[in-house]
Design a protein around this motif. Structure first.
Motif, PDB file in Angstrom:
ATOM      1  N   ARG A 156       0.832  -1.207   0.000  1.00 14.98           N
ATOM      2  CA  ARG A 156       0.000   0.000   0.000  1.00 14.98           C
ATOM      3  C   ARG A 156       0.868   1.258   0.000  1.00 14.98           C
ATOM      4  NH1 ARG A 156      -2.469  -0.822   4.711  1.00 14.98           N
ATOM      5  NH2 ARG A 156      -1.133   0.642   5.834  1.00 14.98           N
ATOM      6  N   ARG A 157       1.922   1.242   0.796  1.00 12.71           N
ATOM      7  CA  ARG A 157       2.805   2.407   0.870  1.00 12.71           C
ATOM      8  C   ARG A 157       3.629   2.582  -0.400  1.00 12.71           C
ATOM      9  NH1 ARG A 157       4.258   0.704   7.010  1.00 12.71           N
ATOM     10  NH2 ARG A 157       2.349   1.550   7.961  1.00 12.71           N
ATOM     11  N   GLN A 158       3.959   1.473  -1.030  1.00 12.40           N
ATOM     12  CA  GLN A 158       4.693   1.582  -2.291  1.00 12.40           C
ATOM     13  C   GLN A 158       3.816   2.220  -3.367  1.00 12.40           C
ATOM     14  OE1 GLN A 158       7.769   1.295  -2.926  1.00 12.40           O
ATOM     15  NE2 GLN A 158       7.626   1.567  -5.143  1.00 12.40           N
ATOM     16  N   ARG A 159       2.541   1.838  -3.391  1.00  8.52           N
ATOM     17  CA  ARG A 159       1.620   2.463  -4.348  1.00  8.52           C
ATOM     18  C   ARG A 159       1.465   3.949  -4.046  1.00  8.52           C
ATOM     19  NH1 ARG A 159      -1.268  -2.446  -3.469  1.00  8.52           N
ATOM     20  NH2 ARG A 159      -2.655  -1.389  -1.991  1.00  8.52           N
ATOM     21  N   LEU A 160       1.408   4.278  -2.752  1.00  6.26           N
ATOM     22  CA  LEU A 160       1.282   5.686  -2.367  1.00  6.26           C
ATOM     23  C   LEU A 160       2.537   6.459  -2.760  1.00  6.26           C
ATOM     24  CD1 LEU A 160      -0.314   7.907  -0.923  1.00  6.26           C
ATOM     25  CD2 LEU A 160       0.740   7.159   1.233  1.00  6.26           C
ATOM     26  N   ARG A 161       3.698   5.845  -2.609  1.00  7.17           N
ATOM     27  CA  ARG A 161       4.953   6.505  -2.978  1.00  7.17           C
ATOM     28  C   ARG A 161       4.951   6.865  -4.470  1.00  7.17           C
ATOM     29  NH1 ARG A 161       9.811   6.380  -0.352  1.00  7.17           N
ATOM     30  NH2 ARG A 161       9.211   4.542   0.882  1.00  7.17           N
ATOM     31  N   ILE A 162       4.476   5.915  -5.275  1.00  3.05           N
ATOM     32  CA  ILE A 162       4.423   6.162  -6.723  1.00  3.05           C
ATOM     33  C   ILE A 162       3.472   7.317  -7.034  1.00  3.05           C
ATOM     34  CG2 ILE A 162       3.706   5.162  -8.929  1.00  3.05           C
ATOM     35  CD1 ILE A 162       4.647   2.436  -7.819  1.00  3.05           C
ATOM     36  N   ASP A 175      10.614   8.932   3.720  1.00  2.99           N
ATOM     37  CA  ASP A 175       9.899   7.815   4.347  1.00  2.99           C
ATOM     38  C   ASP A 175       8.995   8.279   5.482  1.00  2.99           C
ATOM     39  OD1 ASP A 175      11.063   5.995   2.640  1.00  2.99           O
ATOM     40  OD2 ASP A 175      12.707   5.501   4.002  1.00  2.99           O
ATOM     41  N   ALA A 176       9.435   9.278   6.231  1.00  3.08           N
ATOM     42  CA  ALA A 176       8.620   9.781   7.344  1.00  3.08           C
ATOM     43  C   ALA A 176       7.327  10.398   6.820  1.00  3.08           C
ATOM     44  CB  ALA A 176       9.409  10.806   8.154  1.00  3.08           C
ATOM     45  N   ALA A 177       7.440  11.155   5.737  1.00  2.18           N
ATOM     46  CA  ALA A 177       6.257  11.777   5.143  1.00  2.18           C
ATOM     47  C   ALA A 177       5.314  10.712   4.606  1.00  2.18           C
ATOM     48  CB  ALA A 177       6.674  12.732   4.029  1.00  2.18           C
ATOM     49  N   LEU A 178       5.889   9.714   3.961  1.00  2.27           N
ATOM     50  CA  LEU A 178       5.070   8.644   3.387  1.00  2.27           C
ATOM     51  C   LEU A 178       4.323   7.884   4.479  1.00  2.27           C
ATOM     52  CD1 LEU A 178       4.660   7.414   0.478  1.00  2.27           C
ATOM     53  CD2 LEU A 178       6.147   5.578   1.273  1.00  2.27           C
ATOM     54  N   LEU A 179       5.025   7.581   5.575  1.00  4.14           N
ATOM     55  CA  LEU A 179       4.399   6.860   6.680  1.00  4.14           C
ATOM     56  C   LEU A 179       3.286   7.697   7.305  1.00  4.14           C
ATOM     57  CD1 LEU A 179       4.335   4.421   8.564  1.00  4.14           C
ATOM     58  CD2 LEU A 179       6.081   5.534   9.965  1.00  4.14           C
ATOM     59  N   PHE A 180       3.550   8.995   7.480  1.00  5.71           N
ATOM     60  CA  PHE A 180       2.537   9.878   8.059  1.00  5.71           C
ATOM     61  C   PHE A 180       1.286   9.906   7.193  1.00  5.71           C
ATOM     62  CE2 PHE A 180       0.323  13.902   8.234  1.00  5.71           C
ATOM     63  CZ  PHE A 180       0.165  14.116   9.590  1.00  5.71           C
ATOM     64  N   LEU A 202      -1.552  15.080   1.472  1.00  5.27           N
ATOM     65  CA  LEU A 202      -0.442  16.022   1.286  1.00  5.27           C
ATOM     66  C   LEU A 202      -0.658  17.278   2.127  1.00  5.27           C
ATOM     67  CD1 LEU A 202       0.021  15.661  -2.575  1.00  5.27           C
ATOM     68  CD2 LEU A 202       1.788  15.179  -0.855  1.00  5.27           C
ATOM     69  N   ALA A 203      -1.900  17.752   2.149  1.00  4.55           N
ATOM     70  CA  ALA A 203      -2.217  18.938   2.946  1.00  4.55           C
ATOM     71  C   ALA A 203      -2.045  18.647   4.434  1.00  4.55           C
ATOM     72  CB  ALA A 203      -3.642  19.394   2.653  1.00  4.55           C
ATOM     73  N   ALA A 204      -2.445  17.444   4.852  1.00  2.52           N
ATOM     74  CA  ALA A 204      -2.299  17.062   6.258  1.00  2.52           C
ATOM     75  C   ALA A 204      -0.825  17.012   6.647  1.00  2.52           C
ATOM     76  CB  ALA A 204      -2.960  15.705   6.501  1.00  2.52           C
ATOM     77  N   TRP A 205       0.014  16.495   5.744  1.00  2.00           N
ATOM     78  CA  TRP A 205       1.459  16.464   6.009  1.00  2.00           C
ATOM     79  C   TRP A 205       2.021  17.880   6.101  1.00  2.00           C
ATOM     80  CZ3 TRP A 205       5.512  14.184   7.813  1.00  2.00           C
ATOM     81  CH2 TRP A 205       6.792  14.595   7.433  1.00  2.00           C
ATOM     82  N   SER A 206       1.568  18.747   5.215  1.00  2.00           N
ATOM     83  CA  SER A 206       2.028  20.135   5.238  1.00  2.00           C
ATOM     84  C   SER A 206       1.631  20.815   6.546  1.00  2.00           C
ATOM     85  CB  SER A 206       1.443  20.893   4.046  1.00  2.00           C
ATOM     86  OG  SER A 206       1.852  22.243   4.061  1.00  2.00           O
ATOM     87  N   ASP A 207       0.388  20.595   6.985  1.00  2.00           N
ATOM     88  CA  ASP A 207      -0.075  21.173   8.253  1.00  2.00           C
ATOM     89  C   ASP A 207       0.726  20.612   9.429  1.00  2.00           C
ATOM     90  OD1 ASP A 207      -1.951  22.596   6.855  1.00  2.00           O
ATOM     91  OD2 ASP A 207      -3.613  21.217   7.295  1.00  2.00           O
ATOM     92  N   HIS A 208       1.024  19.335   9.346  1.00  2.00           N
ATOM     93  CA  HIS A 208       1.798  18.685  10.409  1.00  2.00           C
ATOM     94  C   HIS A 208       3.194  19.295  10.516  1.00  2.00           C
ATOM     95  CE1 HIS A 208       3.446  15.549  12.962  1.00  2.00           C
ATOM     96  NE2 HIS A 208       4.364  15.272  12.055  1.00  2.00           N
ATOM     97  N   MET A 209       3.845  19.486   9.388  1.00  2.00           N
ATOM     98  CA  MET A 209       5.185  20.063   9.389  1.00  2.00           C
ATOM     99  C   MET A 209       5.160  21.517   9.860  1.00  2.00           C
ATOM    100  SD  MET A 209       7.243  17.718   8.740  1.00  2.00           S
ATOM    101  CE  MET A 209       8.704  18.750   8.606  1.00  2.00           C
ATOM    102  N   LEU A 210       4.109  22.247   9.466  1.00  2.00           N
ATOM    103  CA  LEU A 210       3.985  23.635   9.910  1.00  2.00           C
ATOM    104  C   LEU A 210       3.823  23.699  11.425  1.00  2.00           C
ATOM    105  CD1 LEU A 210       3.697  26.643   9.304  1.00  2.00           C
ATOM    106  CD2 LEU A 210       1.236  26.254   8.934  1.00  2.00           C
ATOM    107  N   ALA A 211       3.013  22.789  11.967  1.00  2.00           N
ATOM    108  CA  ALA A 211       2.805  22.754  13.418  1.00  2.00           C
ATOM    109  C   ALA A 211       4.105  22.440  14.146  1.00  2.00           C
ATOM    110  CB  ALA A 211       1.734  21.727  13.759  1.00  2.00           C
ATOM    111  N   LEU A 212       4.888  21.519  13.596  1.00  2.00           N
ATOM    112  CA  LEU A 212       6.174  21.183  14.211  1.00  2.00           C
ATOM    113  C   LEU A 212       7.131  22.370  14.179  1.00  2.00           C
ATOM    114  CD1 LEU A 212       6.854  17.553  12.872  1.00  2.00           C
ATOM    115  CD2 LEU A 212       6.083  18.235  15.152  1.00  2.00           C
TER     116      LEU A 212
END
Length: 221
Positions: A156-162, A175-180, A202-212
């Motif tokens: 599933r994660r490999q498909r998401l990576r592609i 890998d951290a972004a992909l796992l998140f 992608l937006a959730a990851w961006s919000d997560h990084m902004l919060a960090l």
């Protein structure tokens, strides 16, 4: 498994020997534990061939003993038997009076079966050898399920990576972004990862990084 068949030479079925409440074990498997796809029973034939039950029990008792073991795998909880001898007699298609007489023998059909406390306080019969084979089978089942889940997650994660690489090639290598994002999609109950869902991840990851980043800045002296 020798101990599964060897005994003190006295029938231990609770039906014929009073057992104090303190001696009744709690059965570790519940009504929810099932092995519906378990169509075979592992059997250590050499130990059975040299066991007291086989060497000292009559041919009829041995046959019924094995029958009851196999029947117990389809009972609930799995691996147990009802304590009522009339019910047991019906299960093995034997006259109840004759069944009780056989069970009174030192090596009868219920050799080494003992009382146990099941779900809801119900008292049933269990056999240590049967319980051991079941716990091993359930452990293997859980191991297989864990391996399958890990393999499915990797695919599933490999498909998401592609898919992510089509949006941001560098991010797809993170890998951290992909796992998140994978965990976020799972937590949202996403079954089909359409473009809209991937963009939300992608937006959730961006919000997560902004919060960090904001948290790191606020922690600075």
């Amino acid at each position: 498994m020798v101990e599964a068949f060897h005994g003190a030479g006295i029938q231990r079925a609770a039906l014929f020997k009073p057992v104090g409440a303190e001696e009744i074990r709690d059965y570790p498997l519940s009504n929810e534990d099932r092995l519906d796809s378990h169509y075979f029973v592992p059997w250590e034939r050499r130990r059975w061939l040299n066991s007291d039950m086989r060497l000292r029990g009559t041919a009829e008792c041995r046959a019924l003993y094995l029958d009851l073991i196999f029947i117990s795998y389809d009972q609930s909880p799995v691996g147990t038997l009802p304590i009522d001898t009339d019910i047991l007699a019906r299960l093995v298609m034997v006259d109840p009076v004759h069944m009780r007489a056989l069970c009174s023998l030192p090596y009868g059909p219920l050799h080494r079966w003992e009382r146990c406390r099941c779900d809801g306080g119900e008292i049933r019969l269990m056999h240590p050898m049967v319980l051991r084979t079941l716990t091993e089978a359930i452990a293997r089942k859980e191991d297989n399920r864990a391996k399958n889940e890990a393999a499915n997650a990797a695919k599933r994660r490999q498909r998401l990576r592609i898919t992510i690489s089509g949006y941001a090639a560098d991010l797809a290598k993170n890998d951290a972004a992909l796992l998140f994002m994978d965990e976020w999609l799972v937590s949202q109950g996403c079954e089909y990862r359409s473009s809209a869902w991937v963009e939300r991840a992608l937006a959730a990851w961006s919000d997560h990084m902004l919060a960090l980043t904001m948290r790191a800045r606020s922690d600075r002296p």
